[in-house]
Design a protein around this motif. Structure first.
Motif, PDB file in Angstrom:
ATOM      1  N   GLU A 197      -8.652  36.948 -30.290  1.00  0.00           N
ATOM      2  CA  GLU A 197      -7.707  35.735 -29.950  1.00  0.00           C
ATOM      3  C   GLU A 197      -6.381  36.343 -29.371  1.00  0.00           C
ATOM      4  O   GLU A 197      -5.861  35.660 -28.496  1.00  0.00           O
ATOM      5  CB  GLU A 197      -7.570  35.107 -30.896  1.00  0.00           C
ATOM      6  CG  GLU A 197      -8.671  34.308 -31.542  1.00  0.00           C
ATOM      7  CD  GLU A 197      -8.725  33.500 -32.861  1.00  0.00           C
ATOM      8  OE1 GLU A 197      -7.752  33.958 -33.816  1.00  0.00           O
ATOM      9  OE2 GLU A 197      -9.479  32.902 -33.284  1.00  0.00           O
ATOM     10  N   GLN A 283     -12.133  28.945 -25.040  1.00  0.00           N
ATOM     11  CA  GLN A 283     -13.164  28.536 -26.160  1.00  0.00           C
ATOM     12  C   GLN A 283     -14.414  29.231 -25.990  1.00  0.00           C
ATOM     13  O   GLN A 283     -14.826  29.468 -24.843  1.00  0.00           O
ATOM     14  CB  GLN A 283     -13.098  27.198 -26.271  1.00  0.00           C
ATOM     15  CG  GLN A 283     -11.923  26.533 -26.578  1.00  0.00           C
ATOM     16  CD  GLN A 283     -11.377  26.687 -28.076  1.00  0.00           C
ATOM     17  OE1 GLN A 283     -12.125  26.694 -28.766  1.00  0.00           O
ATOM     18  NE2 GLN A 283     -10.112  26.709 -27.972  1.00  0.00           N
ATOM     19  N   THR A 284     -15.084  29.582 -27.053  1.00  0.00           N
ATOM     20  CA  THR A 284     -16.393  30.212 -27.061  1.00  0.00           C
ATOM     21  C   THR A 284     -17.456  29.122 -27.371  1.00  0.00           C
ATOM     22  O   THR A 284     -17.243  28.514 -28.315  1.00  0.00           O
ATOM     23  CB  THR A 284     -16.451  31.390 -27.657  1.00  0.00           C
ATOM     24  OG1 THR A 284     -15.514  32.507 -27.386  1.00  0.00           O
ATOM     25  CG2 THR A 284     -17.805  31.935 -27.831  1.00  0.00           C
ATOM     26  N   TYR A 285     -18.356  29.003 -26.743  1.00  0.00           N
ATOM     27  CA  TYR A 285     -19.599  28.303 -26.957  1.00  0.00           C
ATOM     28  C   TYR A 285     -20.936  29.063 -26.653  1.00  0.00           C
ATOM     29  O   TYR A 285     -20.965  29.972 -25.910  1.00  0.00           O
ATOM     30  CB  TYR A 285     -19.786  27.065 -25.886  1.00  0.00           C
ATOM     31  CG  TYR A 285     -18.378  26.157 -26.104  1.00  0.00           C
ATOM     32  CD1 TYR A 285     -18.338  25.232 -26.685  1.00  0.00           C
ATOM     33  CD2 TYR A 285     -17.337  26.445 -25.218  1.00  0.00           C
ATOM     34  CE1 TYR A 285     -17.315  24.338 -27.084  1.00  0.00           C
ATOM     35  CE2 TYR A 285     -16.333  25.560 -25.154  1.00  0.00           C
ATOM     36  CZ  TYR A 285     -16.298  24.664 -26.193  1.00  0.00           C
ATOM     37  OH  TYR A 285     -15.262  23.725 -26.497  1.00  0.00           O
ATOM     38  N   CYS A 301     -13.304  20.946 -21.484  1.00  0.00           N
ATOM     39  CA  CYS A 301     -13.552  21.638 -22.709  1.00  0.00           C
ATOM     40  C   CYS A 301     -14.076  20.847 -23.883  1.00  0.00           C
ATOM     41  O   CYS A 301     -13.210  19.936 -24.217  1.00  0.00           O
ATOM     42  CB  CYS A 301     -12.342  22.738 -22.966  1.00  0.00           C
ATOM     43  SG  CYS A 301     -12.868  23.751 -24.586  1.00  0.00           S
ATOM     44  N   LYS A 303     -14.290  21.230 -26.910  1.00  0.00           N
ATOM     45  CA  LYS A 303     -13.396  21.275 -28.085  1.00  0.00           C
ATOM     46  C   LYS A 303     -11.907  20.989 -27.999  1.00  0.00           C
ATOM     47  O   LYS A 303     -11.435  20.062 -28.916  1.00  0.00           O
ATOM     48  CB  LYS A 303     -13.431  22.954 -28.694  1.00  0.00           C
ATOM     49  CG  LYS A 303     -12.744  22.822 -30.018  1.00  0.00           C
ATOM     50  CD  LYS A 303     -13.137  24.326 -30.610  1.00  0.00           C
ATOM     51  CE  LYS A 303     -12.679  24.501 -32.005  1.00  0.00           C
ATOM     52  NZ  LYS A 303     -12.898  25.876 -32.628  1.00  0.00           N
ATOM     53  N   THR A 304     -11.303  21.441 -26.977  1.00  0.00           N
ATOM     54  CA  THR A 304      -9.917  21.130 -26.839  1.00  0.00           C
ATOM     55  C   THR A 304      -9.726  19.751 -25.813  1.00  0.00           C
ATOM     56  O   THR A 304      -8.355  19.393 -25.735  1.00  0.00           O
ATOM     57  CB  THR A 304      -9.183  22.282 -25.945  1.00  0.00           C
ATOM     58  OG1 THR A 304      -9.554  22.513 -24.820  1.00  0.00           O
ATOM     59  CG2 THR A 304      -9.374  23.411 -27.008  1.00  0.00           C
TER      60      THR A 304
END
Length: 641
Positions: A197, A283-285, A301, A303-304
């Motif tokens: 991160e 972000q990771t997916y 995105c 998530k965000t």
């Protein structure tokens, strides 16, 4: 209650203390001082609540102290979050610098609290006494000398400065494992993710220090797994029970009862990730999940909810490795990725077609070459299996040769075919190793507009791999990308911007971009009345502002008024990027700080501090701190005269 702006500051103070109260624990290297700081700050909550309930307006002097206190509390909150969430290795290595910030924050909090004139405010005696106690505790803390763990510091330094090929002392590693509390798989996993991160937060420009920390963590991880191959933690929230025994008496972990760490789950499917990839927001997916999301036409995105600057998916090798290690430790088979590089899905008939097309690519007939390159371009666009089969058949070197063909249409087909092939992760390295980059750069310079656009998109796709960033930058790609950014179509400008942003993540390419004149082009894009490139231009400007040459060029471009206006009225992402540029600019020369003040930046920074993104709030806090420091210096100089 005091008038709007002043009342907003008081409410913000209450919110900050509330956020600090929610931080539950701190890393062992800073736990005691940070816990004490948080405890003292929580005691200020009654003060702010009583000020909130005052009917009369807040006097200007007290308001200024409260405004300064708000900035100091923001700095304290960010420092406490660092102590709670940052890498344990980082906190131990940087403890001296972190404690320096701790004392600076403590001193400023003390001064700001003493600056509040309680005689003009209707504050109860009980709260006044409580604040006086906090101020006294701050004074005592300032007088105490910090006693760092010298042995820990020496052990870390000895390993940190050793090359990866030098064998480490097992006793040193053992002490580090115990003192940093990195004894189990969950500890090591979270430390690895935290370091990753830090790379993401650095805009992809991690620098040597993070690389060394990753190497140090690898040594610790290897030591733990060597010393205790069965080392693992009980999953959080789960009672540790005796494992089941297999038929041969071996311990088996039941995957159904093993709690998967949240960091290993895809935010979309909530399943353990097989092929984790990173999108442009960081972000990771799971690859298949985010691909379906993008195929449905989404531009944000999940998530965000931030806009995606591109659809590129970057493999998260660090997380994939951590998941595999976690599975192994928990007695589970590592998740198998979809066979994206398997050629079995192509039928013999399809392979025959590809073989015929490759024969035509080798033909001396320009018409055959053009037609075959066009067909391969379409086949490579169609699906992943085709991309793999075409590359396996040996098309990449042949297409690379056609990049310099005299026929412009053949060039366009060849570069676009390479673009489509580069979508396959395994093909990226093959395209670069085939020597394609000089030809792609030539098309970028001399090709048709569509060919130039696709050449820029190809360079972006290839630059996803870090070592390719170095190769592409060194082979002259950046100047023609800057030209396309300036004179291309809207699509061409977008392709050039994404390629430049990605290439400039590598420090060595930043100077190349500045010397190619990118700053003046970016400023033109930022000041176009109806321009559609403002987001991209500010993002590139932000990444270049950390480079000395970039900082100088931005200063010469009269950028401060433009940046202040974006902080005032831009989108949330543009506000944070503009503030980030201004932070770097004002770090180099205080004249830009003065200019920003004259343009009324204080009010917009306070607004950004209250309502911005997390990064925007950090940048606003840094700028307000610089302005306050400069103002204090000017006061002292004035008193001296």
């Amino acid at each position: 209650m005091a008038e709007g702006g002043k009342g907003g500051v008081v409410l913000k103070l209450i919110d900050i203390v509330s956020e600090i109260s929610q931080i539950s624990d701190y890393r062992c290297t800073v736990r005691k001082p940070f816990f004490n700081l948080a405890r003292r700050l929580k005691l200020l909550s009654p003060l702010f609540e009583e000020i909130r309930d005052i009917k009369d307006p807040i006097p200007d002097d007290s308001y200024r102290s409260l405004l300064s206190l708000m900035e100091a509390l923001e700095s304290a909150k960010e420092l406490l979050r660092l102590g709670s969430q940052a890498s344990k290795i980082y906190l131990a290595l940087e403890r001296e610098e972190i404690m320096k910030k701790y004392y600076e924050v403590t001193e400023r909090l003390e001064q700001d609290l003493e600056g509040i004139c309680f005689e003009t405010l209707d504050i109860s005696d009980e709260v006044k006494e409580q604040v006086a106690l906090v101020v006294t505790q701050f004074k005592r803390a300032k007088g105490r000398s910090d006693t760092p763990d010298v042995e820990l510091s020496d052990d870390l330094s000895s390993l940190y400065n050793k090359g990866s090929d030098v064998e480490a002392d097992p006793d040193v590693l053992k002490r580090l494992v115990e003192k940093l509390q990195l004894t189990g798989i969950n500890d090591l996993t979270h430390e690895s993710i935290t370091l990753h991160e830090m790379v993401t937060a650095s805009d992809g420009d991690p620098g040597e220090s993070i690389e060394k920390m990753s190497m140090l963590l690898k040594r610790i991880k290897d030591f733990v797994q060597t010393e205790n191959p069965n080392a693992q933690d009980s999953p959080p929230g789960e009672t540790s029970t005796a494992p089941d025994k297999g038929p041969q008496g071996s311990s088996l972990q039941n995957p159904k009862t093993t709690l998967i760490p949240d960091d290993f789950r895809c935010p979309i499917s909530l399943e353990l990730m097989k092929d984790p990839v990173i999108v442009s927001t960081g972000q990771t997916y799971e690859r298949t999940c985010i691909e379906k999301w993008l195929e449905q036409g989404h531009k944000t995105c999940p998530k965000t909810q931030l806009n995606l600057t591109s659809n590129a998916l970057i493999p998260n090798y660090v997380l994939r490795s951590l998941i595999a290690q976690w599975c192994e430790t928990n007695g589970m088979d590592p998740p198998q990725r979809s066979a994206r590089s398997s050629s079995s899905a192509c039928t013999p008939a399809e392979r025959s077609i590809i073989k015929v097309l490759l024969t035509k690519l080798k033909s001396v007939s320009p018409d055959d070459q053009r037609a075959a390159a066009g067909e391969i371009r379409l086949l490579a666009k169609r699906n992943a299996d085709n991309r793999v089969a075409i590359a396996e058949a040996g098309a990449i070197p042949l297409l690379t040769h056609l990049l310099t063909a005299p026929d412009s249409r053949t060039q366009e087909h060849a570069v676009t075919a390479l673009l489509n092939l580069s979508i396959c992760e395994d093909n990226k390295g093959n395209i670069v190793s085939s020597g394609a980059v000089p030809g792609i750069v030539q098309v970028l310079k001399k090709g048709s507009m569509e060919a130039r656009e696709n050449a820029a998109a190809t360079l972006f796709s290839l630059s996803v791999i870090d070592e390719n960033k170095v190769t592409i930058g060194s082979l002259g790609a950046i100047p023609p990308l800057v030209v396309l950014l300036s004179e291309g179509t809207q699509r061409g400008k977008k392709d050039a911007a994404t390629a430049l942003f990605n290439l400039c993540i590598y420090q060595g390419n930043k100077g190349r971009a500045v010397r190619a004149g990118v700053i003046s082009t970016l400023m033109e894009l930022l000041t176009e009345p109806q321009g559609g490139m403002k987001d991209e231009a500010l993002a590139i400007l932000a990444i270049l502002s950390s480079h000395q040459e970039g900082k100088v060029a931005i200063g010469k471009a009269d950028a401060v008024p433009v940046l202040v206006e974006f902080i005032r009225s831009g989108s949330p992402r543009n506000k944070e990027n503009a503030a980030a540029v201004l932070v770097h600019l004002c770090s180099g020369d205080q004249k830009y700080l003065v200019e920003a003040q004259e343009l009324g930046v204080m009010a917009v920074l306070v607004d950004l501090l209250n309502h911005g993104t997390d990064r925007g709030k950090r940048k606003a806090g840094q700028l307000l701190e610089k302005i306050n420091r400069y103002t204090e210096q000017q006061k002292l100089l004035g008193q001296g005269n």
